[in-house]
Design a protein around this motif. Structure first.
Motif, short mmCIF file in Angstrom:
data_model
loop_
_atom_site.label_atom_id
_atom_site.label_comp_id
_atom_site.label_asym_id
_atom_site.label_seq_id
_atom_site.Cartn_x
_atom_site.Cartn_y
_atom_site.Cartn_z
N ASP A 4 -26.52 -19.33 19.43
CA ASP A 4 -27.63 -18.94 20.33
C ASP A 4 -27.65 -19.75 21.63
N HIS A 5 -26.78 -20.77 21.74
CA HIS A 5 -26.70 -21.54 22.99
C HIS A 5 -25.99 -20.74 24.08
N LEU A 6 -25.27 -19.69 23.68
CA LEU A 6 -24.58 -18.85 24.67
C LEU A 6 -25.57 -17.76 25.09
N LEU A 7 -26.02 -17.83 26.33
CA LEU A 7 -27.15 -16.99 26.75
C LEU A 7 -26.72 -15.62 27.25
N GLU A 8 -25.52 -15.56 27.81
CA GLU A 8 -25.07 -14.31 28.44
C GLU A 8 -24.15 -13.54 27.49
N ARG A 9 -24.29 -12.23 27.52
CA ARG A 9 -23.45 -11.39 26.64
C ARG A 9 -21.96 -11.62 26.92
N ALA A 10 -21.61 -11.78 28.20
CA ALA A 10 -20.20 -11.99 28.55
C ALA A 10 -19.67 -13.27 27.88
N ASP A 11 -20.49 -14.32 27.84
CA ASP A 11 -20.07 -15.57 27.19
C ASP A 11 -19.98 -15.40 25.67
N GLN A 12 -20.92 -14.64 25.11
CA GLN A 12 -20.89 -14.40 23.66
C GLN A 12 -19.61 -13.67 23.28
N LEU A 13 -19.23 -12.67 24.10
CA LEU A 13 -18.01 -11.90 23.80
C LEU A 13 -16.75 -12.74 24.00
N LYS A 14 -16.77 -13.58 25.05
CA LYS A 14 -15.60 -14.46 25.29
C LYS A 14 -15.41 -15.40 24.10
N ALA A 15 -16.51 -15.96 23.62
CA ALA A 15 -16.43 -16.88 22.47
C ALA A 15 -15.89 -16.14 21.25
N LEU A 16 -16.40 -14.93 21.01
CA LEU A 16 -15.95 -14.19 19.82
C LEU A 16 -14.47 -13.84 19.91
N GLU A 17 -13.99 -13.60 21.13
CA GLU A 17 -12.55 -13.31 21.30
C GLU A 17 -11.72 -14.55 20.94
N ALA A 18 -12.17 -15.72 21.44
CA ALA A 18 -11.44 -16.97 21.13
C ALA A 18 -11.54 -17.28 19.63
N HIS A 29 -31.23 -13.72 18.90
CA HIS A 29 -30.50 -12.49 18.55
C HIS A 29 -31.27 -11.62 17.56
N THR A 30 -30.97 -10.33 17.60
CA THR A 30 -31.48 -9.42 16.56
C THR A 30 -30.32 -9.12 15.61
N PRO A 31 -30.62 -8.69 14.37
CA PRO A 31 -29.52 -8.30 13.47
C PRO A 31 -28.65 -7.20 14.09
N ASP A 32 -29.28 -6.20 14.71
CA ASP A 32 -28.48 -5.11 15.31
C ASP A 32 -27.60 -5.64 16.44
N GLY A 33 -28.14 -6.55 17.23
CA GLY A 33 -27.37 -7.12 18.34
C GLY A 33 -26.16 -7.88 17.84
N ILE A 34 -26.34 -8.66 16.79
CA ILE A 34 -25.22 -9.42 16.22
C ILE A 34 -24.18 -8.46 15.63
N LEU A 39 -20.28 -8.29 16.90
CA LEU A 39 -19.16 -8.50 15.97
C LEU A 39 -18.23 -7.28 15.97
N THR A 40 -18.81 -6.11 15.93
CA THR A 40 -18.00 -4.88 15.89
C THR A 40 -17.18 -4.76 17.17
N GLU A 41 -17.84 -4.99 18.30
CA GLU A 41 -17.14 -4.88 19.59
C GLU A 41 -16.00 -5.90 19.70
N SER A 42 -16.15 -7.04 19.00
CA SER A 42 -15.14 -8.10 19.08
C SER A 42 -14.08 -8.00 17.99
N GLY A 43 -14.11 -6.92 17.22
CA GLY A 43 -13.06 -6.72 16.22
C GLY A 43 -13.31 -7.44 14.91
N PHE A 44 -14.57 -7.61 14.55
CA PHE A 44 -14.92 -8.19 13.25
C PHE A 44 -15.64 -7.15 12.40
N LYS A 45 -15.50 -7.34 11.08
CA LYS A 45 -16.23 -6.48 10.13
C LYS A 45 -17.12 -7.41 9.31
N VAL A 46 -18.39 -7.05 9.17
CA VAL A 46 -19.30 -7.92 8.40
C VAL A 46 -18.97 -7.80 6.92
N GLU A 47 -18.80 -8.96 6.27
CA GLU A 47 -18.50 -8.95 4.84
C GLU A 47 -19.76 -9.26 4.03
#
Ligand SMILES: C[S@@+](CC[C@H](N)C(=O)[O-])C[C@H]1O[C@@H](n2cnc3c(N)ncnc32)[C@H](O)[C@@H]1O
Length: 248
Positions: free
Chosen positions: A110-124, A206-211, A215-223
């Motif tokens: 939640d320290h990553l405030l911008e969507r672009a940063d959240q997506l960059k982190a998820l890619e890494a 974050h909201t559950p839907d947002g998370i 995750l889906t956009e970044s190529g993850f599947k929730v287990e």
């Protein structure tokens, strides 16, 4: 939050959590090599290393990493040798290897405030999860975000003569889904204040839907999706979301 010089002094005093067994269990289940994002003072990484888990940790605050080094110095050599710390930003890091468990604990995503940063982190992050590995994290769950603010005060004795008092103020902007947190730490020696430190910043709620969408956009599947570190069922009333995801 800034985690500038001084933050490391008080983090462990107020940072106790019962999340160790959850992340230790996942690391053991997924090959025993783990990477903690935002490792901070190594509060949790040390618990994993004591269990025999090789643990890497990255953090972008040199002050928190300095506290981690000081905490590690109190550990047995074999525990110390299992921990590898690096100054790096979660939005842009490359350790050149994959991990059975990559975890981002203590609501730190939640320290990553911008969507672009959240997506960059998820890619890494995705690039560091081993083929059969998982990415796990926890976040606050606020079912209904309202425009409100509140104060709290906590007092933690260090020993008979030293006490730290933390006064906090939270305020919420529901439209931007941001919470501003201000924390004042006061150190008292024999009842007299000897030091004062301010720490503050914003976090994204974050909201559950947002998370799920990130995750889906970044190529993850929730287990798995729990309501706590004891794998409680998630519901509208849960105070947190504890999520385990896999790269697809
Ligand atoms: C809430 S603390 C959690 C510390 C530790 N993981 C724990 O559970 O005790 C958040 C940590 O994330 C780090 N952090 C915040 N933003 C970061 C970023 N963009 N890249 C790397 N670390 C970051 C902070 O410096 C801080 O040490």
């Amino acid at each position: 939050m800034t985690y500038r010089e001084g933050a490391e002094k008080y983090y462990d005093l107020f940072g106790a959590k019962a999340d160790g067994p959850f992340y230790i269990g996942l690391a053991k289940e997924h090959g025993g090599k783990a990477l903690e994002l935002g490792v901070g003072t190594a509060r949790l990484a040390i618990q994993l290393a004591r269990e025999g888990i090789e643990t890497w940790g990255i953090d972008n605050s040199p002050h928190m990493l300095r506290a981690a080094d000081a905490n590690l110095a109190k550990e047995l050599v074999e525990v110390r040798e299992r921990i590898h710390l690096e100054l790096a930003d979660v939005r842009d890091f490359s350790l050149g290897e994959g991990f059975g468990l990559v975890y981002f604990p203590s609501f730190s995503f939640d320290h990553l405030l911008e969507r672009a940063d959240q997506l960059k982190a998820l890619e890494a992050i995705r690039a560091h999860v081993a083929p059969d590995g998982v990415y796990a994290f926890d976040l606050a769950h606020v079912p209904e975000l309202r425009a409100d603010s509140s104060w709290f005060v906590q007092r933690k004795p260090i020993d008979e003569r030293n006490t730290v008092v933390r006064t906090g103020h939270h305020s919420t902007d529901p439209e931007r889904r941001l919470m501003t947190i201000n924390l004042w730490y006061e150190h008292y020696f024999d009842g007299r204040m000897t030091e004062r430190y301010f720490e503050g910043g914003e976090v994204y709620v974050h909201t559950p839907d947002g998370i799920w969408g990130l995750l889906t956009e970044s190529g993850f599947k929730v287990e798995d999706w729990y309501g706590g570190h004891e794998e409680q069922e998630f519901s509208d009333e849960s105070a947190m979301m504890v999520v385990v995801a896999r790269p697809v």
